[in-house]
Structures are given as C-alpha cells and as structure tokens.
Design a protein around this motif. Structure first.
Motif, short mmCIF file in Angstrom:
data_model
loop_
_atom_site.label_atom_id
_atom_site.label_comp_id
_atom_site.label_asym_id
_atom_site.label_seq_id
_atom_site.Cartn_x
_atom_site.Cartn_y
_atom_site.Cartn_z
N GLY A 101 -26.77 22.82 -37.60
CA GLY A 101 -26.08 23.05 -36.54
C GLY A 101 -24.52 22.92 -36.62
O GLY A 101 -23.74 23.68 -36.11
N TYR A 102 -24.23 22.05 -37.63
CA TYR A 102 -22.91 22.02 -38.03
C TYR A 102 -22.29 23.25 -38.78
O TYR A 102 -21.32 23.66 -38.76
N ALA A 103 -23.27 23.64 -39.73
CA ALA A 103 -22.80 24.81 -40.51
C ALA A 103 -22.90 26.13 -39.57
O ALA A 103 -21.70 26.80 -39.73
N MET A 150 -17.07 29.26 -24.31
CA MET A 150 -16.57 27.97 -24.93
C MET A 150 -15.48 28.29 -25.78
O MET A 150 -15.46 29.09 -26.84
N ASP A 151 -14.44 27.37 -25.75
CA ASP A 151 -13.11 27.89 -26.68
C ASP A 151 -13.38 26.98 -27.74
O ASP A 151 -13.46 25.73 -27.94
N ILE A 152 -13.67 27.73 -28.86
CA ILE A 152 -14.21 27.04 -30.24
C ILE A 152 -13.11 26.28 -30.79
O ILE A 152 -13.26 25.14 -31.28
N LEU A 153 -11.77 26.63 -30.62
CA LEU A 153 -10.52 25.78 -31.07
C LEU A 153 -10.50 24.57 -30.47
O LEU A 153 -10.17 23.62 -31.09
N HIS A 154 -10.81 24.44 -29.11
CA HIS A 154 -10.48 23.27 -28.40
C HIS A 154 -11.89 22.39 -28.87
O HIS A 154 -11.71 21.12 -28.79
N ARG A 155 -12.88 23.18 -28.81
CA ARG A 155 -14.19 22.38 -29.21
C ARG A 155 -14.14 21.29 -30.65
O ARG A 155 -14.48 20.13 -30.60
N HIS A 156 -13.41 21.97 -31.41
CA HIS A 156 -13.18 21.45 -32.91
C HIS A 156 -11.67 20.80 -32.97
O HIS A 156 -11.32 20.29 -34.11
N HIS A 157 -10.82 20.71 -31.73
CA HIS A 157 -9.59 20.46 -32.18
C HIS A 157 -8.98 20.79 -33.23
O HIS A 157 -8.28 19.85 -34.02
N ASN A 181 -10.82 34.55 -37.76
CA ASN A 181 -10.48 35.87 -38.07
C ASN A 181 -9.63 35.83 -39.39
O ASN A 181 -8.46 36.52 -39.43
N LEU A 182 -10.14 34.79 -40.43
CA LEU A 182 -9.35 34.83 -41.62
C LEU A 182 -10.02 35.69 -42.58
O LEU A 182 -11.18 35.98 -42.61
N GLU A 236 -18.94 30.08 -36.71
CA GLU A 236 -18.34 30.42 -35.54
C GLU A 236 -16.68 30.19 -35.57
O GLU A 236 -16.01 31.01 -35.19
N LEU A 237 -16.29 29.13 -35.99
CA LEU A 237 -14.92 28.58 -36.18
C LEU A 237 -14.20 29.65 -37.19
O LEU A 237 -13.17 30.24 -36.76
#
Length: 265
Positions: free
Chosen positions: A71-73, A1-8, A84-85, A78-79
């Motif tokens: 679950g949100y944590a 799943m694209d994490i960046l898309h998942r969280h816009h 990778n910051l 994951e985000l």
C-alpha cells in the motif's frame, strides 16, 4: 485527493538529478534534516511523510490499504507520477527501503537508483538467515506494543538508536514516535516486522546501494550483506557507527556514502 497534501511533500534545491527521501517507522521527513540539505546545491530534494506519519493527512489512512507495505509502495508510485519527475534516486530508511524496492520492481522506469539505509527484507531468523529476532521474541515485542504503545516506545527507542546518538536526538526520536496514532503504529509495526520480501530481491533491476551500520539491533550487518549478495550489481557500505538511525547519529558518514555513490555514475 491532493497527493502532495496527503504526504505533506516538501521540495527544495535544484539540479538535473532528484533525490527522494523516505523515512522509517515512527519518524517523519524531519529525520533527514541533517542529510538532505547537503544535496540541495546540486540536486532537487523531495521529502514526504508516509500516510499516518508526521504531518501527512491522517484521514487518508486506510487499514485495508496498509495491511502490507505494498500500500505504501503504491503511494510512492502515485507521488512520483504526480511530481512528473525524470528518473529519481530514492533513498529509503529502514522500512521505506523495502517500500522503495517494491515500487521500483513494479515501475523501474521511475527510478534511476535506490539507496537502502538500514533496511531489511525480513526481521525474523530463519534457518541460516539471521534477521535479528526469533519469532517468539518478535511476537512478545509486538504484544507489548499492542498493550501500551507509549511505554513500548519509551523502552525500545533508546535501544534502537544506539550509543552514538546524542541525548537530545534520542528525545527527538521519542517525540516523533509519540505523535503516531497507536492504532496506526500497531498495524504499521506488524506490516513491517512480520514481512518477508526476500523472494522479491532477485526481481529488482534498479542499481542499488546498501548502507548499513556496523552495529544495529534492528537490521544487523548480516542483513546488509544478505541484501548485497541477493541484489544483482549492488554496492555495500558498512558505516562505522552503531544504531538504526545513521542519518541522525552519523550524518557526515551517511552523506559521504551517498556522495561517493552518486559520483560513481
């Protein structure tokens, strides 16, 4: 799943330090529109929507995963790993403050600092702890939400936002609440308002700023003092404003509090 898309995910700005902003119940990343841009000249800014909110991928909502805030944590961790910051400054409003705290306890190496804005570890009065709600009153509020989420929002939001909020901003918050699927709202509300993370506070080792409104019906100022007393080495800033959304009703004061904290490093 694209994490960046998942969280816009939205990113802008530049600088050696990254600020990640997490929104509260019923809103989305647009709630930061008066605060986050103020930091873009000297910081990288990251905004995201919790799954089930805003323009997140609603199909990713899992009723088992999101029974509790953990679950949100896990989503937040994951985000951050995906982005990778280097260590980030995480600014969490209301329930996202506790989400950030749980994530930082689990993986402190990802966080430089936390900012808890109008956050609460427990909303229920318990002995000498004043969370703001008696158990029976909270169950009545959640029962109302279960029966008619739209009517609940129309009734609750004007009381939550406080008297400092401009009428057009009240309408904006109401519109944001109305976009949340009622089934998701019901579960998220219970995961939020019936949670008790007071026992987790001593586990946090990340430097933290607690920002609280002087008057807030959801997270009273007592809660801010409680967080400050139980988070080792934390700072407390009580803003002279009312309501649960100081980043909307008092953005200048909120920005100033954040800037002072960031400069104190």
């Amino acid at each position: 799943m694209d994490i960046l898309h998942r969280h816009h995910v939205s990113t802008y700005g530049s600088g050696p330090q990254t600020l990640v902003f997490g929104h509260g119940f019923g809103t989305d990343q647009q709630a930061w529109r008066y605060v986050a841009p103020a930091f873009a000249a000297r910081h990288q800014v990251v905004l995201f929507d919790l799954v089930g909110s805003g323009r997140s991928d609603k199909s990713a909502y899992d009723f088992s995963r999101y029974q509790t805030l953990r679950g949100y944590a896990n989503d937040l961790l994951e985000l951050l790993r995906t982005l990778n910051l280097p260590k980030v400054v995480y600014v969490g409003h209301s329930v996202s403050g506790m989400i950030g705290m749980l994530a930082a306890i689990q993986e402190p190496a990802l966080f430089e600092r936390l900012v808890l804005l109008a956050a609460s570890p427990c909303y229920v009065n318990d002995g000498d702890y004043f969370g703001g709600f008696e158990p029976a009153d909270l169950e009545e509020i959640l029962g109302f939400l279960d029966r008619d989420y739209r009517a609940w929002s129309d009734t609750m939001v004007p009381n939550i936002v406080g008297g400092d909020m401009r009428p057009d901003l009240v309408d904006d918050v109401l519109a944001s609440f109305s976009e949340v699927d009622p089934a998701i709202a019901r579960q998220f509300a219970r995961a939020t308002f019936l949670s008790d993370y007071r026992s987790e506070l001593p586990k946090l080792r990340v430097p933290t700023l607690v920002i609280q409104s002087a008057q807030d019906s959801i997270a009273p100022s007592n809660v801010g003092h409680y967080l400050h007393e139980h988070l080792a080495g934390s700072h407390l800033d009580i803003l002279n404003t009312t309501g649960h959304y100081p980043h909307l009703s008092a953005p200048v004061a909120t920005i100033s509090s954040l800037e002072r904290y960031l400069k104190s490093a």
